[in-house]
Design a protein around this motif. Structure first.
Motif, PDB file in Angstrom:
ATOM      1  N   THR A 188     -16.065  16.769  37.707  1.00  0.00           N
ATOM      2  CA  THR A 188     -17.296  16.941  37.901  1.00  0.00           C
ATOM      3  C   THR A 188     -17.688  17.654  36.645  1.00  0.00           C
ATOM      4  N   PHE A 189     -18.837  17.271  36.191  1.00  0.00           N
ATOM      5  CA  PHE A 189     -19.462  17.909  35.014  1.00  0.00           C
ATOM      6  C   PHE A 189     -20.792  18.927  35.636  1.00  0.00           C
ATOM      7  N   TRP A 190     -20.989  19.828  34.717  1.00  0.00           N
ATOM      8  CA  TRP A 190     -22.109  20.945  35.181  1.00  0.00           C
ATOM      9  C   TRP A 190     -22.699  21.005  33.634  1.00  0.00           C
ATOM     10  N   VAL A 191     -23.905  20.443  33.576  1.00  0.00           N
ATOM     11  CA  VAL A 191     -24.660  20.490  32.240  1.00  0.00           C
ATOM     12  C   VAL A 191     -26.342  21.125  32.571  1.00  0.00           C
ATOM     13  N   ALA A 192     -26.580  21.940  32.094  1.00  0.00           N
ATOM     14  CA  ALA A 192     -27.568  22.729  31.883  1.00  0.00           C
ATOM     15  C   ALA A 192     -28.242  23.042  33.376  1.00  0.00           C
ATOM     16  N   GLY A 193     -27.164  23.686  34.208  1.00  0.00           N
ATOM     17  CA  GLY A 193     -27.344  23.993  35.598  1.00  0.00           C
ATOM     18  C   GLY A 193     -27.503  22.878  36.431  1.00  0.00           C
ATOM     19  N   ARG A 194     -27.085  21.699  36.249  1.00  0.00           N
ATOM     20  CA  ARG A 194     -26.988  20.491  37.208  1.00  0.00           C
ATOM     21  C   ARG A 194     -25.612  20.119  37.335  1.00  0.00           C
ATOM     22  N   GLU A 195     -25.008  19.887  38.476  1.00  0.00           N
ATOM     23  CA  GLU A 195     -23.890  19.159  38.834  1.00  0.00           C
ATOM     24  C   GLU A 195     -23.756  17.882  39.036  1.00  0.00           C
ATOM     25  N   PHE A 196     -22.864  17.158  38.131  1.00  0.00           N
ATOM     26  CA  PHE A 196     -22.752  15.759  38.191  1.00  0.00           C
ATOM     27  C   PHE A 196     -21.284  15.126  38.532  1.00  0.00           C
ATOM     28  N   PRO A 197     -21.311  15.001  39.834  1.00  0.00           N
ATOM     29  CA  PRO A 197     -19.916  13.752  40.136  1.00  0.00           C
ATOM     30  C   PRO A 197     -19.720  12.829  39.145  1.00  0.00           C
ATOM     31  N   ALA A 198     -18.433  12.671  38.810  1.00  0.00           N
ATOM     32  CA  ALA A 198     -18.279  11.352  37.914  1.00  0.00           C
ATOM     33  C   ALA A 198     -16.840  10.792  38.320  1.00  0.00           C
ATOM     34  N   THR A 199     -16.825   9.405  38.466  1.00  0.00           N
ATOM     35  CA  THR A 199     -15.788   8.587  38.680  1.00  0.00           C
ATOM     36  C   THR A 199     -15.664   7.871  37.590  1.00  0.00           C
ATOM     37  N   ALA A 200     -14.517   7.049  37.617  1.00  0.00           N
ATOM     38  CA  ALA A 200     -14.270   5.789  36.513  1.00  0.00           C
ATOM     39  C   ALA A 200     -15.479   5.150  36.498  1.00  0.00           C
ATOM     40  N   GLY A 201     -15.883   4.910  35.057  1.00  0.00           N
ATOM     41  CA  GLY A 201     -16.963   4.186  34.875  1.00  0.00           C
ATOM     42  C   GLY A 201     -18.346   5.236  34.720  1.00  0.00           C
ATOM     43  N   SER A 202     -18.190   6.239  34.983  1.00  0.00           N
ATOM     44  CA  SER A 202     -19.296   7.287  34.791  1.00  0.00           C
ATOM     45  C   SER A 202     -19.729   7.948  33.314  1.00  0.00           C
ATOM     46  N   PHE A 203     -20.826   7.994  33.175  1.00  0.00           N
ATOM     47  CA  PHE A 203     -21.124   8.364  31.726  1.00  0.00           C
ATOM     48  C   PHE A 203     -22.177   9.687  31.956  1.00  0.00           C
ATOM     49  N   VAL A 204     -21.660  10.744  31.069  1.00  0.00           N
ATOM     50  CA  VAL A 204     -22.634  11.862  31.448  1.00  0.00           C
ATOM     51  C   VAL A 204     -22.700  12.501  29.890  1.00  0.00           C
ATOM     52  N   TYR A 205     -24.103  12.773  29.628  1.00  0.00           N
ATOM     53  CA  TYR A 205     -24.560  13.151  28.375  1.00  0.00           C
ATOM     54  C   TYR A 205     -25.024  14.669  28.304  1.00  0.00           C
ATOM     55  N   GLY A 206     -24.600  15.347  27.324  1.00  0.00           N
ATOM     56  CA  GLY A 206     -24.999  16.963  27.224  1.00  0.00           C
ATOM     57  C   GLY A 206     -25.720  17.151  25.764  1.00  0.00           C
ATOM     58  N   PRO A 207     -26.823  17.445  25.943  1.00  0.00           N
ATOM     59  CA  PRO A 207     -27.533  17.536  24.737  1.00  0.00           C
ATOM     60  C   PRO A 207     -27.127  18.934  24.026  1.00  0.00           C
ATOM     61  N   ARG A 208     -27.217  19.111  22.925  1.00  0.00           N
ATOM     62  CA  ARG A 208     -27.003  20.482  22.039  1.00  0.00           C
ATOM     63  C   ARG A 208     -27.852  21.426  22.740  1.00  0.00           C
TER      64      ARG A 208
END
Length: 179
Positions: A73-93
């Motif tokens: 699970t990723f949390w970026v800029a107040g939003r939660e993103f569940p991520a399984t194999a093959g998932s991509f998540v981007y976090g800007p500076r």
């Protein structure tokens, strides 16, 4: 770099790369900032359930993650993103973020652009004695040490590992009471 000043190709297998124990993870540097002309740093991580990053902000680089195996699970800029194999998540500076391994284990790529994260990693990590997740005893350095090492890399630590609790939905509150 080669002697001619050109960037040399990089080709590493699954178990290749500089192996380090970083926080509660096995980290393998697949492409260092120096090897990639400062354009990026590429690190493969392996972590156990419950392992995560402190809540933090990068002020000098953008970063992204690609989940290879497991669930996170990723949390970026107040939003939660569940991520399984093959998932991509981007976090800007400048975006606060953290992540947590939610399956028994997870393996993922972490890329920062421009490079430099591998320098932070090396300063905080220890050479891995084996290609496995470090024991609990070996895993976590002192928080004050993390803060001191992070600052010169433009990394601001905001809180402990773990997904921040969501603020209450204003539509569910009634006269000072929460559900």
């Amino acid at each position: 770099m080669t002697e001619s000043g050109r960037t040399a190709p990089i080709a590493l297998g699954r178990d290749e790369g500089e192996a380090l124990w970083f926080l509660d993870f096995l980290a393998k540097v697949k492409g260092s900032s120096a090897e990639m002309n400062g354009a990026s740093s590429v690190v493969e991580f392996l972590g156990r359930s419950g392992s995560g990053s402190p809540l933090h902000v990068h002020h000098h680089d953008d970063e992204w993650w690609y989940v290879l195996d497991g669930e996170m699970t990723f949390w970026v800029a107040g939003r939660e993103f569940p991520a399984t194999a093959g998932s991509f998540v981007y976090g800007p500076r400048h975006a606060p973020h953290t992540f947590l391994v939610t399956s028994e284990e997870a393996r993922f790529l972490h890329v920062t652009e421009p490079g430099g994260f591998d320098g932070f990693l090396r300063e905080l990590a220890r050479p891995a004695r084996s290609l496995e997740i470090p024991s609990d005893v070996d895993a976590l350095p002192d928080l004050e040490h993390i803060l001191a090492v992070a600052a010169p890399y433009g990394i601001e630590v905001l809180g402990p590992p773990g997904i921040p609790a969501a603020p209450p939905d204003p539509g569910t509150q009634k006269e000072g009471r929460t559900p």
